[in-house]
Design an enzyme around this catalytic site. Structure first.
Site, short mmCIF file in Angstrom:
data_model
loop_
_atom_site.label_atom_id
_atom_site.label_comp_id
_atom_site.label_asym_id
_atom_site.label_seq_id
_atom_site.Cartn_x
_atom_site.Cartn_y
_atom_site.Cartn_z
N PHE A 135 17.27 77.93 81.06
CA PHE A 135 18.16 76.98 80.40
C PHE A 135 19.45 76.86 81.20
O PHE A 135 20.12 77.85 81.47
CB PHE A 135 18.48 77.43 78.97
CG PHE A 135 19.28 76.41 78.20
CD1 PHE A 135 18.66 75.31 77.63
CD2 PHE A 135 20.66 76.53 78.08
CE1 PHE A 135 19.40 74.34 76.94
CE2 PHE A 135 21.40 75.57 77.39
CZ PHE A 135 20.77 74.48 76.82
N ASP A 220 23.09 81.40 87.57
CA ASP A 220 23.71 80.95 86.32
C ASP A 220 24.01 82.18 85.46
O ASP A 220 23.12 82.76 84.85
CB ASP A 220 22.74 79.99 85.62
CG ASP A 220 23.29 79.45 84.30
OD1 ASP A 220 24.18 80.10 83.70
OD2 ASP A 220 22.81 78.39 83.85
N LYS A 249 31.01 80.13 78.58
CA LYS A 249 30.90 80.96 77.37
C LYS A 249 32.01 82.02 77.24
O LYS A 249 33.13 81.72 76.87
CB LYS A 249 29.51 81.58 77.32
CG LYS A 249 28.42 80.53 76.99
CD LYS A 249 27.13 81.20 76.65
CE LYS A 249 26.04 80.21 76.30
NZ LYS A 249 26.09 79.69 74.95
#
Ligand code: PLP
Length: 402
Positions: A135, A220, A249
């Site tokens: 993702f 990532d 995040k």
């Protein structure tokens, strides 16, 4: 305003892309949050691995309030001190020889990475490699690299040649990557797939393959970075460095910020005018990120995260329940592995008993609490978990019978 009234208004005025979330939150203090009806919950998901200092941490509140009162926004037309400081802090934590581009979210950090590696790629390189079930975000470029067909395919084609290989399978990756590959996009552990780690040595293997073929190694760490695994960055576990690193995040501790870090030749691959964002590197978001990094350091939260993560894992392993197959993950980033597709029931029954957890896949519950969680709070959750699982089992049985 009650939870049900708020949820009704949500349904009437917001697009249905999230459905209607089951709980309406109004207040957070440390690891506890309160809903619109005044019910208290232990927050074991931290806004999807974001609120690393918990809610209302004084350092974050002070930094944000001070920056809002001093200079809230500049745009990219002007330099401001916080963005420079934050870039310096990040490159310091990463060992130097790097430069940073600031975005506002994870998907934007990956969009920047995508453009950066295209800019840096030599002629003839035309395809990307990413992982099944991976993702990377919901905007077009990041979505094209996302290995979940169900969320990607309805929105394609994307005009990009992306080849997917199984997560953590070095042989498959070696088969897929050659001198025509622009970049390999990898997560160290796949968060949205259910906190699924790659096998030990995988990142070192990706590094070696990228060195051999000249493809860029984009890592990532949007979910894993900034302390979540008990290290600043998950890749530090294997002592490898990617060519490009993306963060978001937990970096802002609740304020929206993303970062794309380029190492070596990737530090200067963008030319003037190649990329940009009005809000990227916003002073308030940067001040928040600096407060997060300072607090992780001053409160010893990396070591704390490692210790609390081990405690959580050990205590989950100690539970014997027919719904629970085990746990996986590292630091304060774990998944309860269920024996069947019961995660929605577990999430619901946990909330009923005052615990916010996330049914990340049908058979996995994600736990990503604030990094400041205490052993006592972990203990309270562990004590309640068998009852939560019993109730989920009963709800699943009832559902099957109806
Ligand atoms: C690994 C990873 N990359 C990218 C993203 C996208 O981040 P955002 O939702 O901030 O766009 C996420 C979000 O869950 C993620 O976990």
């Amino acid at each position: 305003m009650t939870s049900s009234e708020l949820r009704e208004r949500f349904a009437a005025s917001l697009m249905p892309n999230y459905g209607v979330p089951p709980v309406a939150l109004t207040l957070g203090r440390g690891c506890e949050v309160y809903d619109a009806d005044g019910r208290q919950y232990l927050d074991l998901i931290a806004g999807i691995a974001v609120s690393s200092l918990g809610h209302g941490h004084p350092a974050l509140v002070k930094a944000v309030a001070h920056q809002a009162a001093t200079l809230a926004h500049t745009s990219n037309l002007f330099v401001h001190e916080r963005e420079v400081e934050l870039a310096e802090r990040l490159t310091g934590l990463l060992g130097g020889d790097a430069k940073v581009y600031f975005a506002n979210s994870g998907t934007e950090a990956n969009e920047a990475a995508l453009k950066l590696v295209k800019r840096a790629a030599g002629p003839g390189r035309h395809y990307f490699v990413a992982a099944d079930n991976g993702f990377h975000g919901r905007s077009a470029g990041s979505l094209a690299l996302t290995g979940k067909e169900a969320i990607r395919e309805p929105f394609g084609p994307f005009g990009m040649d992306v080849r997917f290989v199984p997560h953590g399978d070095l042989a498959a990756l070696t088969e897929a990557v050659d001198e025509n590959c622009v970049a390999v996009f990898v997560e160290p552990t796949q968060g949205e797939a259910g906190v699924v780690p790659a096998p030990e040595g995988y990142l070192a293997g990706v590094r070696a393959l990228c060195d051999e073929t000249g493809a860029a190694f984009v890592l990532d760490e949007i979910q894993s970075g900034i302390g979540r695994t008990g290290r600043w960055f998950a890749h530090q576990e294997e002592g490898v460095r990617p060519d490009v690193l993306t963060l978001a995040k937990g970096l802002g501790g609740g304020l929206p910020i993303g970062a794309c870090v380029g190492f070596g030749r990737f530090a200067d691959a963008f030319g003037k005018g190649d990329h940009g964002s009005t809000f990227g590197g916003n002073p308030i978001a940067c001040a928040a990120a600096l407060a997060v990094i300072d607090t992780i350091e001053s409160e010893g939260l990396l070591a704390h995260t490692a210790v609390m993560g081990d405690l959580l894992a050990e205590q989950i392993e100690g539970i014997d329940h027919p719904l629970l197959a085990g746990q996986r993950g590292s630091g304060l980033w774990r998944a309860l592995e269920l024996t069947g597709p019961h995660s929605a029931h577990v999430q619901e029954q946990a909330a009923v008993r005052g615990f916010l957890v996330n049914a990340v896949t049908p058979s996995a519950i994600r736990l990503a609490p604030p990094l400041v969680i205490t052993p006592e709070q972990i203990g309270v959750f562990i004590e309640a978990l068998p009852t939560v699982l019993d109730a989920a089992e009963a709800a699943a049985t009832k559902e099957n019978q109806s």
